[in-house]
Design a protein around this motif. Structure first.
Motif, mmCIF file in Angstrom:
data_model
loop_
_atom_site.group_PDB
_atom_site.id
_atom_site.type_symbol
_atom_site.label_atom_id
_atom_site.label_comp_id
_atom_site.label_asym_id
_atom_site.label_seq_id
_atom_site.Cartn_x
_atom_site.Cartn_y
_atom_site.Cartn_z
ATOM 1 N N TYR A 101 0.838 -1.202 0.000
ATOM 2 C CA TYR A 101 0.000 0.000 0.000
ATOM 3 C C TYR A 101 0.873 1.251 0.000
ATOM 4 C CZ TYR A 101 -3.746 -3.174 1.505
ATOM 5 O OH TYR A 101 -4.643 -4.199 1.591
ATOM 6 N N GLU A 102 0.374 2.283 -0.665
ATOM 7 C CA GLU A 102 1.029 3.585 -0.629
ATOM 8 C C GLU A 102 0.008 4.655 -0.281
ATOM 9 O OE1 GLU A 102 4.284 5.817 -3.284
ATOM 10 O OE2 GLU A 102 2.346 5.667 -4.289
ATOM 11 N N ALA A 103 0.353 5.494 0.678
ATOM 12 C CA ALA A 103 -0.496 6.625 1.064
ATOM 13 C C ALA A 103 0.155 7.912 0.579
ATOM 14 C CB ALA A 103 -0.682 6.669 2.581
ATOM 15 N N VAL A 104 -0.603 8.714 -0.137
ATOM 16 C CA VAL A 104 -0.130 10.004 -0.635
ATOM 17 C C VAL A 104 -0.914 11.098 0.082
ATOM 18 C CG1 VAL A 104 0.204 11.472 -2.656
ATOM 19 C CG2 VAL A 104 0.406 8.980 -2.873
ATOM 20 N N ILE A 105 -0.196 12.009 0.727
ATOM 21 C CA ILE A 105 -0.819 13.059 1.542
ATOM 22 C C ILE A 105 -0.915 14.347 0.731
ATOM 23 C CG2 ILE A 105 -0.737 14.310 3.725
ATOM 24 C CD1 ILE A 105 1.308 12.135 4.666
ATOM 25 N N TRP A 106 -2.138 14.837 0.557
ATOM 26 C CA TRP A 106 -2.357 16.118 -0.103
ATOM 27 C C TRP A 106 -2.732 17.161 0.939
ATOM 28 C CZ3 TRP A 106 -5.973 15.133 -4.943
ATOM 29 C CH2 TRP A 106 -5.286 14.336 -5.869
ATOM 30 N N ASP A 107 -2.096 18.319 0.849
ATOM 31 C CA ASP A 107 -2.503 19.487 1.634
ATOM 32 C C ASP A 107 -3.550 20.211 0.801
ATOM 33 O OD1 ASP A 107 -2.754 22.096 2.705
ATOM 34 O OD2 ASP A 107 -0.773 21.939 3.630
ATOM 35 N N PHE A 108 -4.794 20.137 1.251
ATOM 36 C CA PHE A 108 -5.881 20.696 0.457
ATOM 37 C C PHE A 108 -5.801 22.214 0.395
ATOM 38 C CE2 PHE A 108 -9.736 19.632 -1.705
ATOM 39 C CZ PHE A 108 -10.508 20.766 -1.668
ATOM 40 N N THR A 109 -5.280 22.842 1.456
ATOM 41 C CA THR A 109 -5.190 24.297 1.491
ATOM 42 C C THR A 109 -4.165 24.802 0.481
ATOM 43 O OG1 THR A 109 -5.786 24.295 3.826
ATOM 44 C CG2 THR A 109 -4.791 26.305 2.953
ATOM 45 N N ASP A 110 -3.002 24.149 0.445
ATOM 46 C CA ASP A 110 -1.924 24.587 -0.448
ATOM 47 C C ASP A 110 -1.980 23.934 -1.829
ATOM 48 O OD1 ASP A 110 -0.982 26.176 1.578
ATOM 49 O OD2 ASP A 110 0.465 24.694 2.292
ATOM 50 N N ARG A 111 -2.934 22.988 -2.020
ATOM 51 C CA ARG A 111 -3.048 22.282 -3.305
ATOM 52 C C ARG A 111 -1.732 21.611 -3.675
ATOM 53 N NH1 ARG A 111 -7.081 25.843 -1.768
ATOM 54 N NH2 ARG A 111 -8.318 26.610 -3.522
ATOM 55 N N ALA A 112 -1.151 20.889 -2.723
ATOM 56 C CA ALA A 112 0.161 20.296 -2.967
ATOM 57 C C ALA A 112 0.283 18.943 -2.279
ATOM 58 C CB ALA A 112 1.266 21.225 -2.468
ATOM 59 N N GLU A 113 1.104 18.085 -2.851
ATOM 60 C CA GLU A 113 1.452 16.825 -2.200
ATOM 61 C C GLU A 113 2.549 17.100 -1.184
ATOM 62 O OE1 GLU A 113 3.930 12.842 -3.344
ATOM 63 O OE2 GLU A 113 2.421 13.494 -4.809
ATOM 64 N N VAL A 114 2.355 16.652 0.057
ATOM 65 C CA VAL A 114 3.313 16.973 1.115
ATOM 66 C C VAL A 114 3.962 15.738 1.730
ATOM 67 C CG1 VAL A 114 2.260 19.181 1.688
ATOM 68 C CG2 VAL A 114 1.426 17.101 2.803
ATOM 69 N N GLY A 115 3.624 14.548 1.276
ATOM 70 C CA GLY A 115 4.274 13.370 1.841
ATOM 71 C C GLY A 115 3.748 12.086 1.244
ATOM 72 N N ARG A 116 4.548 11.021 1.402
ATOM 73 C CA ARG A 116 4.165 9.686 0.944
ATOM 74 C C ARG A 116 4.621 8.663 1.975
ATOM 75 N NH1 ARG A 116 3.399 8.479 -4.908
ATOM 76 N NH2 ARG A 116 3.040 10.484 -5.932
ATOM 77 N N VAL A 117 3.820 7.630 2.149
ATOM 78 C CA VAL A 117 4.173 6.502 3.010
ATOM 79 C C VAL A 117 3.877 5.228 2.234
ATOM 80 C CG1 VAL A 117 3.740 5.283 5.161
ATOM 81 C CG2 VAL A 117 3.613 7.776 5.122
ATOM 82 N N ASN A 118 4.844 4.332 2.175
ATOM 83 C CA ASN A 118 4.650 3.049 1.515
ATOM 84 C C ASN A 118 4.895 1.929 2.514
ATOM 85 O OD1 ASN A 118 6.178 0.613 -0.044
ATOM 86 N ND2 ASN A 118 4.512 1.454 -1.266
ATOM 87 N N THR A 119 4.013 0.945 2.535
ATOM 88 C CA THR A 119 4.199 -0.196 3.423
ATOM 89 C C THR A 119 4.000 -1.490 2.664
ATOM 90 O OG1 THR A 119 3.492 -1.251 5.492
ATOM 91 C CG2 THR A 119 1.785 -0.189 4.198
ATOM 92 N N THR A 120 4.846 -2.454 2.950
ATOM 93 C CA THR A 120 4.682 -3.802 2.418
ATOM 94 C C THR A 120 4.710 -4.773 3.591
ATOM 95 O OG1 THR A 120 7.063 -4.072 2.081
ATOM 96 C CG2 THR A 120 5.784 -3.238 0.224
ATOM 97 N N ALA A 121 3.926 -5.824 3.496
ATOM 98 C CA ALA A 121 3.885 -6.831 4.546
ATOM 99 C C ALA A 121 3.635 -8.185 3.897
ATOM 100 C CB ALA A 121 2.800 -6.524 5.572
ATOM 101 N N SER A 122 4.217 -9.219 4.465
ATOM 102 C CA SER A 122 3.994 -10.563 3.945
ATOM 103 C C SER A 122 3.982 -11.543 5.107
ATOM 104 C CB SER A 122 5.079 -10.949 2.938
ATOM 105 O OG SER A 122 6.362 -10.917 3.542
ATOM 106 N N GLY A 123 3.243 -12.635 4.931
ATOM 107 C CA GLY A 123 3.154 -13.626 5.993
ATOM 108 C C GLY A 123 2.626 -14.943 5.470
ATOM 109 N N GLN A 124 2.886 -15.990 6.228
ATOM 110 C CA GLN A 124 2.473 -17.340 5.884
ATOM 111 C C GLN A 124 1.421 -17.802 6.880
ATOM 112 O OE1 GLN A 124 4.254 -18.660 3.254
ATOM 113 N NE2 GLN A 124 3.169 -20.609 3.080
ATOM 114 N N SER A 125 0.289 -18.273 6.369
ATOM 115 C CA SER A 125 -0.783 -18.799 7.215
ATOM 116 C C SER A 125 -0.887 -20.310 7.036
ATOM 117 C CB SER A 125 -2.117 -18.142 6.855
ATOM 118 O OG SER A 125 -2.087 -16.753 7.095
ATOM 119 N N TYR A 126 -1.473 -20.955 8.042
ATOM 120 C CA TYR A 126 -1.534 -22.417 8.042
ATOM 121 C C TYR A 126 -2.938 -22.879 8.451
ATOM 122 C CZ TYR A 126 3.490 -21.565 8.398
ATOM 123 O OH TYR A 126 4.771 -21.110 8.195
ATOM 124 N N MET A 127 -3.300 -24.059 7.960
ATOM 125 C CA MET A 127 -4.585 -24.655 8.338
ATOM 126 C C MET A 127 -4.384 -26.156 8.574
ATOM 127 S SD MET A 127 -7.987 -24.119 8.704
ATOM 128 C CE MET A 127 -8.671 -22.879 7.593
#
Length: 217
Positions: A158-184
């Protein structure tokens, strides 16, 4: 600009999850956002997938539960109140489109009422892969039961892009990756051991957004 990499590991009933969070912030608030509001929206303009609504809600709940001074507007409430300008086919793809959007008087009035200062777009999904194993279930003289073993992988990106609505500008980004193994495993009764991959991604991206939005972090 600030770049940080955080490595996280979670363990849930022997199901391991690994996660990486990358953060780029261009203009970080220093005293929180006051009485302004934040809206978190999922990108769904691609034809082959959509960012899960429950993930968007998870991130919003994560932020508001850890800093109750931050008002997070629900995605559905926001989209419905500004229909049709934030539907998948009409939502702005770039912060420069905000000026064009505000030429619509109903949009400008509603945004002023909501006091929205930051708009956070989240793009991504969790996918399942590498399923292996088999399981059989049946009914016999001794009763019903199952026997077998299954395993699968879940991967979140997932990637989150932060917009400052007042300044009409992109002010930051956060990217996260996660992985895991499940069992049954199943000996009479199937016992799922689920890796909380999506939840770990939610916590990782939520914590980084809190550092940007909150005066307490």
């Amino acid at each position: 600009m600030r770049l940080a990499t955080v490595l996280l590991a979670g363990l849930s009933t022997a199901a391991c999850v690994t996660s990486t969070v990358d953060e780029m912030v261009f203009n970080e608030p220093v005293e929180g956002i006051g009485d302004s509001t934040v809206v978190i929206l999922g990108r769904r303009h691609a034809a082959d997938y959509e960012t899960e609504p429950d993930f968007i809600q998870c991130v919003g709940d994560h932020i508001s539960s850890r800093d109750r001074s931050i008002t997070v507007i629900g995605e559905l409430e926001f989209v419905n109140s500004l229909y049709p300008w934030f539907e998948p086919r009409t939502a702005p793809l770039h912060p420069q489109n905000i000026d064009r959007l505000l030429l619509q008087e109903p949009v400008a009035e509603r945004m002023a009422e909501l006091k929205t200062e930051y708009m956070i777009w989240i793009d991504g999904k969790t996918e399942r892969s590498d399923s292996m194993g088999s399981m059989t279930c049946g009914i016999g003289p001794g009763g019903a039961g199952c026997f077998g073993f299954g395993t699968w992988s879940d991967d979140s990106d997932y990637e989150a892009v932060i917009w400052d609505f007042t300044d009409r500008a992109e002010v930051g980004r956060v990217n996260t990756t996660a992985s895991g193994q499940s069992y049954m495993p199943a000996v009479v009764v199937p016992i799922p051991i689920i890796a909380p991959v999506q939840g770990t991604a939610c916590d990782g991206i939520g914590d980084q957004l809190l550092e940007f939005l909150s005066s307490e972090y």
